[in-house]
Design a protein around this motif. Structure first.
Motif, PDB file in Angstrom:
ATOM      1  N   GLU A   1       1.097  -1.555  -0.093  1.00 37.58           N
ATOM      2  CA  GLU A   1      -0.125  -0.205  -0.062  1.00 37.58           C
ATOM      3  C   GLU A   1       0.606   1.318   0.277  1.00 37.58           C
ATOM      4  O   GLU A   1      -0.095   2.715  -0.931  1.00 37.58           O
ATOM      5  CB  GLU A   1      -0.834  -0.259   1.074  1.00 37.58           C
ATOM      6  CG  GLU A   1      -2.287  -0.566   1.126  1.00 37.58           C
ATOM      7  CD  GLU A   1      -3.340  -0.935  -0.600  1.00 37.58           C
ATOM      8  OE1 GLU A   1      -3.178   0.449  -0.066  1.00 37.58           O
ATOM      9  OE2 GLU A   1      -3.472  -1.965  -0.791  1.00 37.58           O
TER      10      GLU A   1
ATOM     11  N   GLU B   1       3.711   1.333  -1.458  1.00 35.81           N
ATOM     12  CA  GLU B   1       4.272   1.677  -2.902  1.00 35.81           C
ATOM     13  C   GLU B   1       3.946   2.564  -3.454  1.00 35.81           C
ATOM     14  O   GLU B   1       3.698   2.462  -4.682  1.00 35.81           O
ATOM     15  CB  GLU B   1       5.040   0.116  -3.017  1.00 35.81           C
ATOM     16  CG  GLU B   1       6.477  -0.093  -2.264  1.00 35.81           C
ATOM     17  CD  GLU B   1       6.641  -1.705  -2.576  1.00 35.81           C
ATOM     18  OE1 GLU B   1       6.249  -2.396  -3.746  1.00 35.81           O
ATOM     19  OE2 GLU B   1       7.784  -1.875  -1.829  1.00 35.81           O
ATOM     20  N   LYS B   2       1.856   2.200  -3.701  1.00 36.34           N
ATOM     21  CA  LYS B   2       1.142   2.472  -4.547  1.00 36.34           C
ATOM     22  C   LYS B   2       1.558   3.993  -4.516  1.00 36.34           C
ATOM     23  O   LYS B   2       1.660   5.210  -4.366  1.00 36.34           O
ATOM     24  CB  LYS B   2      -0.084   1.970  -3.990  1.00 36.34           C
ATOM     25  CG  LYS B   2      -0.735   0.835  -4.172  1.00 36.34           C
ATOM     26  CD  LYS B   2      -2.269   0.405  -4.346  1.00 36.34           C
ATOM     27  CE  LYS B   2      -1.983  -0.664  -4.442  1.00 36.34           C
ATOM     28  NZ  LYS B   2      -3.443  -0.968  -4.018  1.00 36.34           N
TER      29      LYS B   2
END
Length: 111
Positions: A108, A110-111
């Motif tokens: 999450e 890294e999004k």
């Protein structure tokens, strides 16, 4: 009951009996001493003690007119051993859950 483990857990299911076990973990006590913290009659406390005796958790002895109770730890050890088997299982499951949550949080972020 034929099943000693069931007898142990049944005796420990009651909060008054658990309180008696806690008190006896600090040393011997008379029935009167065990009754002090509870708002119960001596006969009621005696019935709780009798239940703990039947389960092998408490030993009662006589000293003159006094009845003294002491903790018997063998059955508690047996219950602890049984619980330990499942503790290992659940700890491994919690570790796996923790790893999965860490992976999801990182994904999450890294999004």
């Amino acid at each position: 009951m034929d099943d000693l483990l069931s007898e142990t857990f049944s005796a420990l299911a009651d909060p008054t009996r658990r309180g008696i076990i806690v008190r006896l973990s600090r040393g011997e006590a008379t029935v009167s001493e065990l009754a002090e913290p509870f708002d119960l009659t001596l006969p009621t406390v005696s019935r709780h003690i009798a239940s703990l005796e039947r389960a092998g958790l408490v030993r009662k002895s006589r000293r003159g007119q006094e009845r003294t109770c002491s903790l018997e730890t063998d059955r508690l050890r047996e219950a602890e051993d049984w619980i330990a088997q499942y503790r290992d299982f659940f700890e491994s499951r919690f570790d796996a859950l923790s790893r999965q949550l860490t992976v999801q949080v990182q994904a999450e972020e890294e999004k």
